[in-house]
Design a protein around this motif. Structure first.
Motif, PDB file in Angstrom:
ATOM      1  N   LYS A  86     -39.175  43.934   4.122  1.00  0.00           N
ATOM      2  CA  LYS A  86     -40.286  43.262   4.804  1.00  0.00           C
ATOM      3  C   LYS A  86     -40.452  41.808   4.352  1.00  0.00           C
ATOM      4  CE  LYS A  86     -42.970  47.465   5.644  1.00  0.00           C
ATOM      5  NZ  LYS A  86     -44.277  48.149   5.455  1.00  0.00           N
ATOM      6  N   LEU A  87     -39.587  41.355   3.452  1.00  0.00           N
ATOM      7  CA  LEU A  87     -39.588  39.971   2.963  1.00  0.00           C
ATOM      8  C   LEU A  87     -40.959  39.573   2.427  1.00  0.00           C
ATOM      9  CD1 LEU A  87     -37.485  38.213   5.759  1.00  0.00           C
ATOM     10  CD2 LEU A  87     -36.695  39.258   3.637  1.00  0.00           C
ATOM     11  N   ARG A  88     -41.531  40.445   1.644  1.00  0.00           N
ATOM     12  CA  ARG A  88     -42.807  40.141   1.014  1.00  0.00           C
ATOM     13  C   ARG A  88     -42.521  39.384  -0.293  1.00  0.00           C
ATOM     14  NH1 ARG A  88     -46.868  43.121   3.366  1.00  0.00           N
ATOM     15  NH2 ARG A  88     -48.249  42.832   1.573  1.00  0.00           N
ATOM     16  N   VAL A  89     -43.024  38.172  -0.389  1.00  0.00           N
ATOM     17  CA  VAL A  89     -42.769  37.321  -1.548  1.00  0.00           C
ATOM     18  C   VAL A  89     -44.093  36.889  -2.152  1.00  0.00           C
ATOM     19  CG1 VAL A  89     -40.585  36.505  -0.610  1.00  0.00           C
ATOM     20  CG2 VAL A  89     -42.651  35.205  -0.180  1.00  0.00           C
ATOM     21  N   ARG A  90     -44.018  36.410  -3.368  1.00  0.00           N
ATOM     22  CA  ARG A  90     -45.208  35.936  -4.077  1.00  0.00           C
ATOM     23  C   ARG A  90     -45.096  34.419  -4.246  1.00  0.00           C
ATOM     24  NH1 ARG A  90     -48.858  38.791  -6.960  1.00  0.00           N
ATOM     25  NH2 ARG A  90     -47.563  40.657  -6.820  1.00  0.00           N
ATOM     26  N   THR A 100     -32.440  35.260  -3.997  1.00  0.00           N
ATOM     27  CA  THR A 100     -32.661  36.504  -4.731  1.00  0.00           C
ATOM     28  C   THR A 100     -33.936  36.420  -5.564  1.00  0.00           C
ATOM     29  OG1 THR A 100     -30.256  36.799  -4.864  1.00  0.00           O
ATOM     30  CG2 THR A 100     -31.608  38.160  -6.303  1.00  0.00           C
ATOM     31  N   LEU A 101     -34.201  35.250  -6.147  1.00  0.00           N
ATOM     32  CA  LEU A 101     -35.446  35.084  -6.904  1.00  0.00           C
ATOM     33  C   LEU A 101     -36.664  35.213  -6.000  1.00  0.00           C
ATOM     34  CD1 LEU A 101     -34.611  32.155  -9.374  1.00  0.00           C
ATOM     35  CD2 LEU A 101     -34.599  34.609  -9.815  1.00  0.00           C
ATOM     36  N   TRP A 102     -36.576  34.665  -4.785  1.00  0.00           N
ATOM     37  CA  TRP A 102     -37.689  34.818  -3.828  1.00  0.00           C
ATOM     38  C   TRP A 102     -37.936  36.296  -3.540  1.00  0.00           C
ATOM     39  CZ3 TRP A 102     -41.442  31.804  -3.090  1.00  0.00           C
ATOM     40  CH2 TRP A 102     -41.308  30.428  -2.944  1.00  0.00           C
ATOM     41  N   LEU A 103     -36.878  37.052  -3.323  1.00  0.00           N
ATOM     42  CA  LEU A 103     -37.031  38.469  -3.005  1.00  0.00           C
ATOM     43  C   LEU A 103     -37.592  39.255  -4.190  1.00  0.00           C
ATOM     44  CD1 LEU A 103     -33.693  39.016  -1.043  1.00  0.00           C
ATOM     45  CD2 LEU A 103     -35.995  38.948  -0.080  1.00  0.00           C
ATOM     46  N   LEU A 104     -37.204  38.876  -5.407  1.00  0.00           N
ATOM     47  CA  LEU A 104     -37.704  39.575  -6.593  1.00  0.00           C
ATOM     48  C   LEU A 104     -39.132  39.175  -6.939  1.00  0.00           C
ATOM     49  CD1 LEU A 104     -34.655  39.506  -9.041  1.00  0.00           C
ATOM     50  CD2 LEU A 104     -35.454  41.404  -7.638  1.00  0.00           C
ATOM     51  N   SER A 105     -39.595  38.038  -6.453  1.00  0.00           N
ATOM     52  CA  SER A 105     -40.943  37.578  -6.810  1.00  0.00           C
ATOM     53  C   SER A 105     -42.025  38.550  -6.368  1.00  0.00           C
ATOM     54  CB  SER A 105     -41.195  36.196  -6.195  1.00  0.00           C
ATOM     55  OG  SER A 105     -41.241  36.279  -4.772  1.00  0.00           O
ATOM     56  N   ARG A 106     -41.712  39.435  -5.447  1.00  0.00           N
ATOM     57  CA  ARG A 106     -42.689  40.439  -5.026  1.00  0.00           C
ATOM     58  C   ARG A 106     -43.173  41.284  -6.201  1.00  0.00           C
ATOM     59  NH1 ARG A 106     -41.482  45.417  -0.753  1.00  0.00           N
ATOM     60  NH2 ARG A 106     -43.444  46.538  -1.098  1.00  0.00           N
ATOM     61  N   TRP A 107     -42.300  41.518  -7.194  1.00  0.00           N
ATOM     62  CA  TRP A 107     -42.637  42.382  -8.328  1.00  0.00           C
ATOM     63  C   TRP A 107     -43.026  41.602  -9.569  1.00  0.00           C
ATOM     64  CZ3 TRP A 107     -38.377  43.513  -5.111  1.00  0.00           C
ATOM     65  CH2 TRP A 107     -38.550  44.633  -4.293  1.00  0.00           C
TER      66      TRP A 107
END
Length: 445
Positions: free
Chosen positions: A85-89, A129-136
């Motif tokens: 869902k491409l949810r990023v922080r 990849t960092l953008w995608l991991l920023s969700r967590w």
């Protein structure tokens, strides 16, 4: 009453079961999947590099490059699968790192060739990849543990190479310094990983996030490997970084005060007792002249700064390369960025370092803040004699870890991760417990 008997026969059992199920569902929804640790390890494998010392079994450089680049592609694909869902922080660090792609791409297209464009693609996948991991990223220590385990596994490989082939692991062409005998790692790389592991483990121990036995099992052999590398930059970065990090905890942590006091006492005694040995280790057999010009680095730096450049080369650089000038390594992050990404690149890198440092100083004292300050300080010190702040490297991975630690936690008003065009959901109010049903007197009889 028949309804209550169908749900357990105990008044309130149904409500308690519902609350337990809701709590478990919330934890499953907000927890970090285990596969995220795999993605982080793949990013670390990508940043190990393909050039270094000679190994026991000669590994073709093309094969190593395929492994490292394949690890990056796999990390991006797995992160995308976990975050469809491409949810990023929101993250100022990753945003400025994305902006760094602009001068890199402009200079690579205009002045460089296919190799520079390949490195731009690698940097883009790394940032994505960092953008995608920023969700967590939640301000917790989950990614700190991923980081320590990942680099400790690398050091186990280094120690295995030292045990299997000590002559190859400490070659004469590196002055008897420890290198990777099973994977091509240079002494500065091993020193960097050792310093990061020791610093983070000490901070985890001070906050009682790990036991003394586990910490000793990691710190003691890691310090031994750091000593065998004779890496001055990593040692200075470790000491200064820990001083800054522990200093941020002194006012609120008695353990930090005790550790700082004992460290000062033990260090003073060790310096007095082993002054000649420490001086010999620090000099590494070099003359004072060699130490003053930083083992020949100063000559490369002077030649790079004296090189005539066009206005475009000054602004955007000459394109991403192998961080060398005239066939010699630059060994300075700021000059490497100036050479490859220009003044614009230097401005962006300085901006995200300043922003992260300012945010860390404004945070209340905590373990997350101390770890972030340690990582930022270490990377800032290492940038003087090491490269990597402008390209996908372990240093950017360290700073990404610091960025994950500076995210406000749920206790301080965490902002929810959002997808493209989606507003952050307001925090949901706690569901009030359902009132207990009153049982009539005749039913109790």
């Amino acid at each position: 009453m028949s309804g209550d008997l169908m749900h357990g026969g105990v008044p309130g059992a149904r409500e308690a079961a519902d609350r337990t199920d809701a709590k478990g569902t919330a934890q499953a929804r907000t927890g970090t999947p285990r596969a995220v640790g795999v993605v982080w390890a793949l990013l670390g494998l990508n940043t190990l590099g393909s050039a270094g010392a000679k190994t026991v079994i000669t590994l073709p450089r093309s094969l190593i490059q395929m492994a490292t680049m394949g690890a990056l592609v796999a990390a991006f694909a797995l992160a995308l699968a976990l975050n469809l869902k491409l949810r990023v922080r929101p993250s100022a660090f990753v945003f400025l790192l994305t902006l760094l792609l602009v001068p890199s791409l402009i200079s690579s297209i205009q002045l460089a060739g296919a190799g520079a464009l390949f490195r731009c693609t690698r940097l883009a996948l790394f940032v994505g990849t960092l953008w995608l991991l920023s969700r967590w990223w939640d301000g917790g220590t989950t990614f700190v543990r991923y980081h320590v385990r990942m680099y400790f596994a690398v050091l186990v490989l280094v120690a295995a190479g030292l045990a299997v082939a000590p002559g190859t692991a400490m070659p004469e062409y590196y002055g008897g310094r420890l290198v990777g005998a099973l994977w091509p790692l240079t002494p500065p790389q091993i020193g960097q990983y050792s310093a990061i592991i020791v610093g983070l483990t000490v901070l985890l121990l001070l906050d009682r996030r790990t036991t003394g036995a586990n910490a000793a099992l990691i710190i003691v052999p890691t310090l031994a490997l750091l000593a065998l590398t004779h890496t001055r930059t990593a040692t200075v970065g470790l000491i200064v970084g820990l001083v800054v990090a522990i200093g941020s905890l002194i006012l609120t942590s008695a353990a930090a005060r005790r550790f700082f006091a004992w460290t000062v006492v033990i260090s003073t005694v060790a310096v007095v007792a082993f002054m000649s040995a420490l001086q010999s280790w620090f000099m590494r057999g070099q003359s004072k002249e060699g130490l003053s010009n930083l083992t020949g680095r100063a000559k490369v730096w002077d030649s790079l700064l004296a090189e005539p450049r066009t206005l475009g080369e000054q602004a955007y650089g000459t394109g991403l390369g192998d961080k060398s000038f005239g066939g010699l390594p630059i060994d300075n992050s700021w000059l490497a960025i100036y050479h490859e990404q220009g003044v614009i690149g230097i401005t962006i890198v300085a901006a995200f370092l300043a922003v992260m440092g300012g945010v860390a100083l404004l945070r209340p004292p905590s373990l997350a803040r101390a770890c972030a300050l340690f990582l930022i300080t270490y990377c800032a010190i290492s940038s003087y004699t090491e490269v990597g702040l402008g390209d996908s490297s372990p240093y950017l991975l360290h700073l990404a870890l610091a960025a994950s630690l500076l995210v406000p936690s749920a206790a301080t008003g965490d902002t929810a991760a959002t997808g493209p065009g989606t507003a952050a959901a307001p925090p949901s109010a706690p569901t009030p417990a359902a009132p207990r049903r009153r049982i009539p007197r005749w039913a109790r009889r």
